[in-house]
Design an enzyme around this catalytic site. Structure first.
Site, PDB file in Angstrom:
ATOM      1  N   TYR A 194       0.851  -1.095   0.225  1.00  0.00           N
ATOM      2  CA  TYR A 194       0.085   0.011   0.135  1.00  0.00           C
ATOM      3  C   TYR A 194       0.787   1.140  -0.025  1.00  0.00           C
ATOM      4  CZ  TYR A 194      -3.962  -2.989   0.753  1.00  0.00           C
ATOM      5  OH  TYR A 194      -4.655  -4.109   0.463  1.00  0.00           O
ATOM      6  N   SER A 195       0.668   2.162  -0.826  1.00  0.00           N
ATOM      7  CA  SER A 195       1.346   3.385  -0.882  1.00  0.00           C
ATOM      8  C   SER A 195       1.069   4.104   0.535  1.00  0.00           C
ATOM      9  CB  SER A 195       0.869   4.320  -2.148  1.00  0.00           C
ATOM     10  OG  SER A 195       0.850   3.490  -3.306  1.00  0.00           O
ATOM     11  N   CYS A 373       0.002   7.679 -10.821  1.00  0.00           N
ATOM     12  CA  CYS A 373      -0.052   6.728  -9.554  1.00  0.00           C
ATOM     13  C   CYS A 373      -2.013   6.184  -9.550  1.00  0.00           C
ATOM     14  CB  CYS A 373       0.096   6.898  -8.160  1.00  0.00           C
ATOM     15  SG  CYS A 373       0.073   5.551  -7.015  1.00  0.00           S
ATOM     16  N   GLU A 413       3.796   4.464 -10.680  1.00  0.00           N
ATOM     17  CA  GLU A 413       3.627   3.491  -9.763  1.00  0.00           C
ATOM     18  C   GLU A 413       2.035   3.018  -9.964  1.00  0.00           C
ATOM     19  OE1 GLU A 413       5.825   2.475  -6.370  1.00  0.00           O
ATOM     20  OE2 GLU A 413       4.176   3.204  -5.319  1.00  0.00           O
ATOM     21  N   TYR A 415      -0.997  -0.303 -10.123  1.00  0.00           N
ATOM     22  CA  TYR A 415      -1.129  -1.634  -9.694  1.00  0.00           C
ATOM     23  C   TYR A 415      -2.348  -2.246 -10.201  1.00  0.00           C
ATOM     24  CZ  TYR A 415      -2.821   1.790  -5.966  1.00  0.00           C
ATOM     25  OH  TYR A 415      -3.470   2.887  -5.454  1.00  0.00           O
TER      26      TYR A 415
HETATM   27  C1  LIG Z   1       3.161  -0.620  -5.128  1.00  0.00           C
HETATM   28  C2  LIG Z   1       1.613  -0.618  -4.815  1.00  0.00           C
HETATM   29  C3  LIG Z   1       1.050   0.126  -4.198  1.00  0.00           C
HETATM   30  C4  LIG Z   1      -0.444  -0.071  -3.986  1.00  0.00           C
HETATM   31  N1  LIG Z   1      -1.235   0.929  -3.159  1.00  0.00           N
HETATM   32  C5  LIG Z   1      -2.553   0.850  -2.802  1.00  0.00           C
HETATM   33  C6  LIG Z   1      -3.199   1.829  -2.209  1.00  0.00           C
HETATM   34  O1  LIG Z   1      -2.391   2.845  -1.839  1.00  0.00           O
HETATM   35  N2  LIG Z   1      -4.483   1.769  -1.792  1.00  0.00           N
HETATM   36  C7  LIG Z   1      -5.223   0.550  -2.159  1.00  0.00           C
HETATM   37  O2  LIG Z   1      -6.305   0.412  -2.176  1.00  0.00           O
HETATM   38  N3  LIG Z   1      -4.332  -0.494  -2.856  1.00  0.00           N
HETATM   39  C8  LIG Z   1      -3.110  -0.248  -3.128  1.00  0.00           C
HETATM   40  N4  LIG Z   1      -2.513  -1.472  -3.882  1.00  0.00           N
HETATM   41  C9  LIG Z   1      -3.213  -2.533  -4.288  1.00  0.00           C
HETATM   42  C10 LIG Z   1      -2.889  -3.652  -3.054  1.00  0.00           C
HETATM   43  O3  LIG Z   1      -1.767  -4.179  -2.950  1.00  0.00           O
HETATM   44  C11 LIG Z   1      -3.952  -4.808  -3.283  1.00  0.00           C
HETATM   45  O4  LIG Z   1      -3.602  -5.313  -4.392  1.00  0.00           O
HETATM   46  C12 LIG Z   1      -5.431  -4.547  -2.964  1.00  0.00           C
HETATM   47  O5  LIG Z   1      -5.778  -4.031  -1.972  1.00  0.00           O
HETATM   48  C13 LIG Z   1      -6.209  -6.027  -3.150  1.00  0.00           C
HETATM   49  O6  LIG Z   1      -5.747  -6.778  -2.241  1.00  0.00           O
HETATM   50  P1  LIG Z   1      -6.786  -7.676  -1.463  1.00  0.00           P
HETATM   51  O7  LIG Z   1      -6.252  -8.610  -0.899  1.00  0.00           O
HETATM   52  O8  LIG Z   1      -7.950  -7.115  -1.097  1.00  0.00           O
HETATM   53  O9  LIG Z   1      -7.464  -8.523  -2.970  1.00  0.00           O
HETATM   54  P2  LIG Z   1      -7.208 -10.095  -3.299  1.00  0.00           P
HETATM   55  O10 LIG Z   1      -8.006 -10.860  -2.051  1.00  0.00           O
HETATM   56  O11 LIG Z   1      -5.552 -10.293  -3.166  1.00  0.00           O
HETATM   57  O12 LIG Z   1      -7.779 -10.176  -4.453  1.00  0.00           O
HETATM   58  C14 LIG Z   1      -6.971  -9.706  -5.443  1.00  0.00           C
HETATM   59  C15 LIG Z   1      -7.238 -10.751  -6.683  1.00  0.00           C
HETATM   60  O13 LIG Z   1      -8.712 -10.663  -7.133  1.00  0.00           O
HETATM   61  C16 LIG Z   1      -8.692 -11.087  -8.377  1.00  0.00           C
HETATM   62  N5  LIG Z   1      -9.608 -10.005  -8.900  1.00  0.00           N
HETATM   63  C17 LIG Z   1      -9.231  -8.609  -8.749  1.00  0.00           C
HETATM   64  N6  LIG Z   1     -10.459  -7.839  -9.503  1.00  0.00           N
HETATM   65  C18 LIG Z   1     -11.083  -8.890 -10.231  1.00  0.00           C
HETATM   66  C19 LIG Z   1     -12.216  -8.680 -11.068  1.00  0.00           C
HETATM   67  N7  LIG Z   1     -12.634  -7.551 -11.389  1.00  0.00           N
HETATM   68  N8  LIG Z   1     -12.604  -9.886 -11.739  1.00  0.00           N
HETATM   69  C20 LIG Z   1     -12.016 -11.168 -11.373  1.00  0.00           C
HETATM   70  N9  LIG Z   1     -11.169 -11.053 -10.461  1.00  0.00           N
HETATM   71  C21 LIG Z   1     -10.546  -9.977 -10.065  1.00  0.00           C
HETATM   72  C22 LIG Z   1      -7.255 -11.079  -9.087  1.00  0.00           C
HETATM   73  O14 LIG Z   1      -7.131 -12.343  -9.184  1.00  0.00           O
HETATM   74  C23 LIG Z   1      -6.635 -10.378  -7.937  1.00  0.00           C
HETATM   75  O15 LIG Z   1      -5.188 -10.858  -8.060  1.00  0.00           O
HETATM   76  C24 LIG Z   1      -1.187  -1.113  -4.459  1.00  0.00           C
HETATM   77  C25 LIG Z   1      -0.471  -2.156  -4.893  1.00  0.00           C
HETATM   78  C26 LIG Z   1       0.981  -1.790  -5.149  1.00  0.00           C
HETATM   79  C27 LIG Z   1       1.705  -2.946  -5.854  1.00  0.00           C
END
Ligand SMILES: Cc1cc2nc3c(=O)[nH]c(=O)nc-3n(C[C@H](O)[C@H](O)[C@H](O)COP(=O)(O)OP(=O)(O)OC[C@H]3O[C@@H](n4cnc5c(N)ncnc54)[C@H](O)[C@@H]3O)c2cc1C
Length: 415
Positions: A194-195, A373, A413, A415
């Site tokens: 998370y940023s 971003c 950046e 994601y």
């Molecule tokens: C450098 C960086 C900075 C980031 N900063 C932020 C930030 O500031 N704020 C923020 O909210 N997030 C940010 N993220 C994103 C964050 O890291 C997570 O990826 C995000 O919160 C989702 O994680 P989760 O565990 O909730 O989802 P998970 O349970 O891990 O689910 C994600 C997975 O669901 C699936 N999926 C997602 N969308 C769909 C769709 N529409 N249809 C079908 N499948 C789908 C994909 O397989 C995906 O990999 C950042 C990511 C990076 C790499």
């Protein structure tokens, strides 16, 4: 027509635009900190024909000058001027001859520094790793969206006090969060990045908190609503809870040290997180008092959101704009409420196109950095807009972008 050149020493490239060739142009270079004594503080301007440009650049580099602006201008047919006295009528005013430097040019052994370098020194990285994360305590977790917004986005703050080493960070970095519980295979969840949305001093300026801006991932699959694991964990978390934190990581989105840098920011959704940190560092009164970094450049935020109710930290940004009208500009693209010139939805790339001329004039200045971003999907649209905007000024974006990147002035950046 004035044709721009970008990049300073490190990535000097000549854009001849629609002109038939560089040999038919004169080049005006505005330099700061050049020469000795009182001259060092002022700005000087040199205008030379193409064949003297390289010599001029070498002389400026040797004398430690900083290039502020380089522009080129087509010369009407006829012999090129080599001195101000017989220069073309259309040449820019206040021309100086190229600086004489009788000293033999030393062989260039080290790579020239980019014009507006970002300092990577003392940037903390991976103080806490996934195998041994820091246990932060949630101190705040509140909704950032207004009534009628789409989805769920929260501002969440963690207390980092008591670690050894102390978990600290700078603006533009990210941290990792390891959500509680196990995955479908019974294994501990992996970290999500998370940023960081706070400055290094934290929202309360006590130097031991970090804040995030988190959107709960939500999507439909086979008729079912699926919620993301970590984003839901974070949006639901209560003050007092302990959370596994790793990092900090990332050097891509660091701000330059230069208080006179210009910062163009392109953000959609939670991509606003690092920009919120930059803007607090630049314009929040208490933060400015604390950090001693007296930003005097120009900051321009382009923010994309589906609805007005989805704008994040909007009140803060409006306040900065009212307090610092000469230094901060805030341009919104509200896709479901505003129309672009073709009658379609207004996206951030449409705003970039609308302001193409001003954006590229800013980019001509080596002190200008661009930060992007948000969701990865925003990249092609921005790229298309930059390509069109650049073409309108006779510039090839596909060539310029890697040069800006090399000069550490193009920061992405997604994601
Ligand atoms: C450098 C960086 C900075 C980031 N900063 C932020 C930030 O500031 N704020 C923020 O909210 N997030 C940010 N993220 C994103 C964050 O890291 C997570 O990826 C995000 O919160 C989702 O994680 P989760 O565990 O909730 O989802 P998970 O349970 O891990 O689910 C994600 C997975 O669901 C699936 N999926 C997602 N969308 C769909 C769709 N529409 N249809 C079908 N499948 C789908 C994909 O397989 C995906 O990999 C950042 C990511 C990076 C790499």
């Amino acid at each position: 027509m004035i044709g721009p050149i970008f990049g300073g020493f490190g990535s000097m490239r000549v854009s001849t635009g629609k002109a038939s060739g560089s040999e038919n142009r004169v080049f005006t270079v505005v330099v700061e900190g050049f020469g000795g004594g009182r001259q060092r503080r002022g700005e000087r301007r040199f205008t030379v024909p193409f064949e003297q440009l390289q010599t001029l650049m070498q002389a400026i580099a040797r004398k430690g000058g900083r290039i502020r602006v380089v522009s080129s201008e087509a010369v009407p047919s006829g012999p090129l001027a080599t001195s101000p006295a017989d220069g073309p009528a259309s040449a820019p005013p206040a021309v100086e001859a190229a600086p004489a430097d009788p000293a033999p040019a030393p062989a260039q052994t080290s790579k020239p520094k980019p014009a507006a370098a970002v300092s990577h020194a003392d940037v903390p990285v991976n103080l806490y790793k996934p195998k041994d994360p820091f246990l932060g305590t949630v101190v705040d977790n509140y909704n950032l969206l207004a009534e009628g917004a789409i989805g769920r986005v929260n501002h969440i703050t963690f207390d980092l006090a008591g670690g050894d080493p102390q978990l600290h960070y700078v603006e533009g970095q990210s941290i990792g969060i390891i959500p509680d519980g196990t995955d479908a295979n019974g294994k501990p969840h992996k970290l999500r990045l998370y940023s960081i949305a706070s400055t290094r001093h934290g929202d309360d300026l006590a130097d031991h908190t970090v804040s995030l801006c988190v959107r709960q991932l939500e999507y439909e699959k086979e008729g079912q609503t699926i919620y993301g694991v970590c984003s839901t964990f974070l949006c639901d978390i209560e003050p007092g809870a302990k959370v596994k934190i790793t990092g900090p990581v990332g050097k891509e989105m660091l701000l330059p040290d230069d208080e006179e840098a210009n910062i163009i920011m392109l953000a959609t959704g939670t991509g606003i997180a690092p920009m919120r940190a930059y803007l607090r560092r630049m314009f929040d009164g208490s933060e400015r008092d604390k950090n001693g970094w007296q930003f005097r450049g120009k900051a321009w935020l382009f923010m994309g959101a589906p609805k007005t109710a989805n704008l994040l930290y909007d009140d803060d940004f409006n306040r900065y704009q009212a307090e610092y009208p000469d230094n901060f500009r805030y341009t919104k693209a509200i896709s479901r409420e505003e129309q672009n010139s073709k009658g379609g939805r207004m996206y951030i790339q449409d705003r970039v196109l609308e302001h193409a001329d001003e954006i590229f004039t800013m980019i001509e200045d080596p002190k200008t950095h661009v930060y992007m971003c948000g969701l990865r999907g925003m990249e092609p649209g921005i790229d298309e807009a930059m390509t069109a905007a650049a073409a309108a000024k006779g510039i090839n974006w596909a060539e310029l972008r890697p040069q800006l990147k090399k000069a550490e002035r193009w920061h992405v950046e997604t994601y």
